[in-house]
Design an enzyme around this catalytic site. Structure first.
Site, PDB file in Angstrom:
ATOM      1  N   LYS A  56       0.826  -1.218   0.000  1.00  0.00           N
ATOM      2  CA  LYS A  56       0.000   0.000   0.000  1.00  0.00           C
ATOM      3  C   LYS A  56       0.856   1.262   0.000  1.00  0.00           C
ATOM      4  O   LYS A  56       0.560   2.213  -0.699  1.00  0.00           O
ATOM      5  CB  LYS A  56      -0.912   0.045   1.243  1.00  0.00           C
ATOM      6  N   ARG A  68      -9.746   1.521   8.817  1.00  0.00           N
ATOM      7  CA  ARG A  68      -9.420   0.144   9.169  1.00  0.00           C
ATOM      8  C   ARG A  68     -10.525  -0.532   9.958  1.00  0.00           C
ATOM      9  O   ARG A  68     -10.387  -1.702  10.309  1.00  0.00           O
ATOM     10  CB  ARG A  68      -8.145   0.130  10.012  1.00  0.00           C
ATOM     11  N   ARG A 126      11.265  -6.097   4.746  1.00  0.00           N
ATOM     12  CA  ARG A 126      11.040  -4.651   4.630  1.00  0.00           C
ATOM     13  C   ARG A 126      11.959  -3.852   5.554  1.00  0.00           C
ATOM     14  O   ARG A 126      12.179  -4.224   6.699  1.00  0.00           O
ATOM     15  CB  ARG A 126       9.579  -4.368   4.974  1.00  0.00           C
ATOM     16  N   ARG A 176      11.161  -2.209  10.607  1.00  0.00           N
ATOM     17  CA  ARG A 176      10.189  -1.438  11.376  1.00  0.00           C
ATOM     18  C   ARG A 176       9.989  -2.082  12.726  1.00  0.00           C
ATOM     19  O   ARG A 176      10.001  -3.304  12.828  1.00  0.00           O
ATOM     20  CB  ARG A 176       8.859  -1.423  10.609  1.00  0.00           C
ATOM     21  N   ARG A 207      -1.082  -8.221  13.703  1.00  0.00           N
ATOM     22  CA  ARG A 207      -1.611  -7.259  12.718  1.00  0.00           C
ATOM     23  C   ARG A 207      -2.423  -7.973  11.645  1.00  0.00           C
ATOM     24  O   ARG A 207      -3.429  -7.455  11.167  1.00  0.00           O
ATOM     25  CB  ARG A 207      -0.462  -6.459  12.092  1.00  0.00           C
TER      26      ARG A 207
END
Ligand code: AMP
Length: 238
Positions: A29, A105, A142, A175, A186
């Site tokens: 995203k 969300r 990531r 992260r 999550r």
């Protein structure tokens, strides 16, 4: 589809698109939103980015957000809705269009969004579809810049953890919420609270699902074609 009020804004407001990008954590995203926002010259509003900046800047909101983010939980709806409403009030008077990334969300957030953006509402909600097994691999690789928040998928030739951010020169690292336990939480939160948001928008004829697998340039091309198609439909509706 929600229509723009003809009296609202100027010419820009008539042509600028109002988009929402939904998708699992790791669906791409952030990368795709930045590209779409650049292409359509609209503000990219990422609630995750705003919250990470608040944590870095040690604001009151940041202090409150940190524990939710570290555990992979969602912040309370009223806090996030207030952040987005403020940001849209600042931007949409001028430009009319926006791209929301990471918001809404929950169904309550979706309802609040349509209230805040009434009467025109949003033009299109895109569900960037990447299955759980694929996002798990992406999240593990990531890296993000600790200062400016730039996001580098390692598989796309991004920097390794020892590298510096090509934009601002600060260090890049995984992260804080990309740990195994937090990622699992999550993804659970996504299925229980955010997947129903896609269904909610589908009932209002605002949702389109786009395959998020493949080369990032191909995915961008798919997204652009989808938005252009919607814009043409909007123009013939008028
Ligand atoms: P993201 O960068 O979009 O994955 O967001 C990172 C974290 O910020 C999430 O795991 C949540 O803790 C928080 N967050 C971001 N957007 C929202 C939202 N719309 N509602 C509640 N919490 C959010």
């Amino acid at each position: 589809m929600a229509r723009k009020s003809d009296t609202e804004g100027g010419d820009d407001a008539g042509t600028a698109v109002r988009l929402v990008l939904l998708g699992r954590p790791g669906a791409g995203k952030g990368t795709q939103s930045a590209r779409l926002a650049r292409h359509f010259e609209i503000p990219h509003v990422s609630t995750g980015e705003i919250l990470r900046a608040a944590v870095r800047d040690e604001t009151d909101v940041g202090a409150r957000a940190r524990r939710y983010m570290e555990s992979g939980e969602l912040l309370p709806d009223d806090v996030v809705v207030a952040i987005v409403a403020d940001r849209l009030a600042a931007d949409s008077d001028v430009i009319g269009g926006f791209l929301l990334d990471g918001f809404p969300r929950t169904v309550a957030q979706a309802e609040a969004l349509l209230e805040v953006t009434a009467p025109r509402g949003v033009d299109l909600v895109i569900d960037l579809d990447v299955p759980t097994d694929v996002v798990l691999g992406r999240l593990a690789g990531r890296r993000v810049c600790e200062r400016c928040g730039a996001d580098f998928p390692q598989s796309a030739g991004g920097p390794t953890p020892s590298d510096r951010c090509p934009r601002c020169g600060a260090e890049v690292a995984a992260r804080g919420d990309d740990t195994d336990v937090t990622i699992a939480r999550r993804l659970d939160v996504y299925e229980s609270q955010t997947a129903p948001v896609a269904a909610w928008f589908a009932e209002r004829d605002l949702l389109v699902k786009v395959d998020g697998i493949g080369d990032p340039d191909e995915v961008t091309a798919r997204l652009l074609r989808t938005v252009e198609r919607r814009r043409q439909e909007r123009d013939t509706d008028r």
